[in-house]
Design a protein around this motif. Structure first.
Motif, short mmCIF file in Angstrom:
data_model
loop_
_atom_site.label_atom_id
_atom_site.label_comp_id
_atom_site.label_asym_id
_atom_site.label_seq_id
_atom_site.Cartn_x
_atom_site.Cartn_y
_atom_site.Cartn_z
N THR A 31 27.59 6.70 9.07
CA THR A 31 26.46 6.15 8.34
C THR A 31 25.47 7.25 7.95
N ALA A 32 24.71 6.98 6.91
CA ALA A 32 23.63 7.88 6.51
C ALA A 32 22.31 7.40 7.11
N TYR A 33 22.35 6.27 7.80
CA TYR A 33 21.18 5.64 8.40
C TYR A 33 20.91 6.24 9.77
N ASP A 34 19.71 6.74 9.98
CA ASP A 34 19.32 7.38 11.24
C ASP A 34 18.60 6.37 12.13
N VAL A 35 19.28 5.82 13.12
CA VAL A 35 18.73 4.82 14.01
C VAL A 35 17.51 5.37 14.77
N GLU A 36 17.60 6.60 15.23
CA GLU A 36 16.50 7.20 15.99
C GLU A 36 15.24 7.32 15.12
N PHE A 37 15.40 7.69 13.86
CA PHE A 37 14.26 7.79 12.95
C PHE A 37 13.63 6.43 12.75
N GLU A 38 14.44 5.39 12.60
CA GLU A 38 13.93 4.03 12.43
C GLU A 38 13.11 3.61 13.65
N GLU A 39 13.58 3.93 14.84
CA GLU A 39 12.84 3.60 16.07
C GLU A 39 11.50 4.34 16.10
N GLN A 40 11.50 5.61 15.69
CA GLN A 40 10.26 6.38 15.65
C GLN A 40 9.28 5.80 14.64
N MET A 41 9.78 5.36 13.49
CA MET A 41 8.92 4.77 12.47
C MET A 41 8.32 3.45 12.96
N ALA A 69 7.66 2.68 16.06
CA ALA A 69 6.63 3.05 17.03
C ALA A 69 5.37 3.52 16.31
N ALA A 70 5.53 4.31 15.25
CA ALA A 70 4.38 4.80 14.48
C ALA A 70 3.64 3.64 13.82
N LYS A 71 4.37 2.65 13.31
CA LYS A 71 3.74 1.48 12.67
C LYS A 71 2.88 0.72 13.68
N LYS A 115 -1.12 0.28 13.34
CA LYS A 115 -1.73 -1.06 13.30
C LYS A 115 -2.82 -1.18 14.37
N LYS A 116 -2.52 -0.68 15.57
CA LYS A 116 -3.47 -0.79 16.68
C LYS A 116 -4.74 0.03 16.43
N TYR A 117 -4.58 1.21 15.84
CA TYR A 117 -5.72 2.11 15.62
C TYR A 117 -6.09 2.22 14.14
N ARG A 118 -5.90 1.11 13.40
CA ARG A 118 -6.15 1.10 11.96
C ARG A 118 -7.56 1.58 11.62
N ASN A 119 -8.56 1.04 12.31
CA ASN A 119 -9.95 1.40 11.98
C ASN A 119 -10.24 2.87 12.27
N ALA A 120 -9.77 3.35 13.39
CA ALA A 120 -9.99 4.76 13.73
C ALA A 120 -9.29 5.68 12.72
N LEU A 121 -8.08 5.33 12.33
CA LEU A 121 -7.38 6.15 11.36
C LEU A 121 -8.06 6.12 9.99
N ARG A 122 -8.61 4.96 9.64
CA ARG A 122 -9.33 4.84 8.37
C ARG A 122 -10.56 5.76 8.37
N GLU A 123 -11.26 5.79 9.51
CA GLU A 123 -12.44 6.66 9.62
C GLU A 123 -12.05 8.14 9.56
#
Length: 74
Positions: free
Chosen positions: A45-55, A57-59, A63-71
């Protein structure tokens, strides 16, 4: 079902993928492909499962720190 022959490439062993497989995977020279163990054998496959898991986690973090990241982005 498609098949490919294992061949010598320099001092290594490799497989040359048929054109139709390259097109289905949507890959080109220099791209990385992944071999995944499945109950039915090995999946290519060309699909990277590990990258998807990392993405995912990043999402969650974004989402949790949306306001802080916006600032911080100001």
């Amino acid at each position: 079902m498609r098949k490919a022959k294992v061949t010598t490439i320099g001092s290594s062993v490799g497989v040359v993928l048929p054109k139709e497989i390259i097109e289905k995977l949507k890959v080109e020279k220099g791209d990385t492909i992944f071999f995944v163990d499945t109950p039915n054998g090995i999946e290519l496959t060309a699909y990277d499962v590990e990258f998807e898991e990392q993405m995912n986690a990043a999402k969650k973090v974004m989402k949790k720190y949306r306001n802080a990241l916006r600032e911080l982005a100001k």
